[in-house]
Design a protein around this motif. Structure first.
Motif, PDB file in Angstrom:
ATOM      1  N   PRO A  85      75.771  20.775  60.518  1.00 27.03           N
ATOM      2  CA  PRO A  85      76.662  21.795  61.088  1.00 27.03           C
ATOM      3  C   PRO A  85      76.153  22.430  62.382  1.00 27.03           C
ATOM      4  O   PRO A  85      76.939  22.936  63.173  1.00 27.03           O
ATOM      5  N   GLU A  86      74.846  22.382  62.617  1.00 29.48           N
ATOM      6  CA  GLU A  86      74.293  22.933  63.862  1.00 29.48           C
ATOM      7  C   GLU A  86      74.269  21.896  64.978  1.00 29.48           C
ATOM      8  O   GLU A  86      73.797  22.176  66.073  1.00 29.48           O
ATOM      9  N   GLY A  87      74.744  20.674  64.694  1.00 27.72           N
ATOM     10  CA  GLY A  87      74.788  19.630  65.711  1.00 27.72           C
ATOM     11  C   GLY A  87      73.516  18.807  65.829  1.00 27.72           C
ATOM     12  O   GLY A  87      73.379  18.013  66.740  1.00 27.72           O
ATOM     13  N   LYS A  88      72.597  18.964  64.874  1.00 28.47           N
ATOM     14  CA  LYS A  88      71.354  18.203  64.903  1.00 28.47           C
ATOM     15  C   LYS A  88      71.516  16.906  64.122  1.00 28.47           C
ATOM     16  O   LYS A  88      72.167  16.877  63.078  1.00 28.47           O
ATOM     17  N   ILE A  89      70.883  15.843  64.605  1.00 28.08           N
ATOM     18  CA  ILE A  89      70.930  14.555  63.927  1.00 28.08           C
ATOM     19  C   ILE A  89      70.275  14.695  62.549  1.00 28.08           C
ATOM     20  O   ILE A  89      69.235  15.322  62.401  1.00 28.08           O
ATOM     21  N   THR A  90      70.900  14.091  61.539  1.00 32.09           N
ATOM     22  CA  THR A  90      70.479  14.277  60.149  1.00 32.09           C
ATOM     23  C   THR A  90      69.354  13.359  59.692  1.00 32.09           C
ATOM     24  O   THR A  90      68.853  13.514  58.590  1.00 32.09           O
ATOM     25  N   GLY A  91      68.994  12.374  60.490  1.00 30.75           N
ATOM     26  CA  GLY A  91      67.967  11.423  60.064  1.00 30.75           C
ATOM     27  C   GLY A  91      68.542  10.193  59.398  1.00 30.75           C
ATOM     28  O   GLY A  91      67.816   9.350  58.889  1.00 30.75           O
ATOM     29  N   GLN A  92      69.855  10.063  59.388  1.00 29.93           N
ATOM     30  CA  GLN A  92      70.485   8.859  58.881  1.00 29.93           C
ATOM     31  C   GLN A  92      71.425   8.317  59.944  1.00 29.93           C
ATOM     32  O   GLN A  92      71.703   8.984  60.939  1.00 29.93           O
TER      33      GLN A  92
END
Length: 110
Positions: free
Chosen positions: A70-77
């Motif tokens: 939700p903050e626009g950061k890549i999730t690692g997947q």
């Protein structure tokens, strides 16, 4: 990129659609289920680094999706769509291979 391991799963369009619906806007224009789903990517991993990691795998145009939180950061997947099911199966051969200081763990999910 950091040193960690990555998991790569066989995935389907429906799972990618669900993740994208719940993680915000992203670009995923695809028509088949020839996906793999790397997990545990370094959070700064780019589409270009993902393409490099899967060198030798023909990825369809716009075939890499990096979901964001939700903050626009890549999730690692990620979701990576290959040109064929055979190539997607070949991508699973990246099990425990390193991306930077990370290694990938592959799992086949149907």
């Amino acid at each position: 990129m950091g040193h960690q391991y990555i998991e790569v799963f066989k995935s389907h369009r429906t799972e990618m659609d669900w993740v994208l619906k719940h993680s915000g806007p992203n670009n995923a224009d695809s028509a088949n289920d020839d996906f793999v789903q790397p997990r545990g990517l370094p959070f700064g991993c780019t589409k270009e680094e993902t393409v490099q990691f899967f060198s030798g795998l023909e990825i369809v145009p716009n075939g890499i999706t990096l979901p964001v939180d939700p903050e626009g950061k890549i999730t690692g997947q990620a979701f990576v769509q290959s040109a064929s099911q055979e190539l997607a199966e070949k991508a699973l051969g990246k099990h425990k291979k390193r991306i930077g200081h990370s290694y990938l763990a592959n799992y086949l999910e149907h």
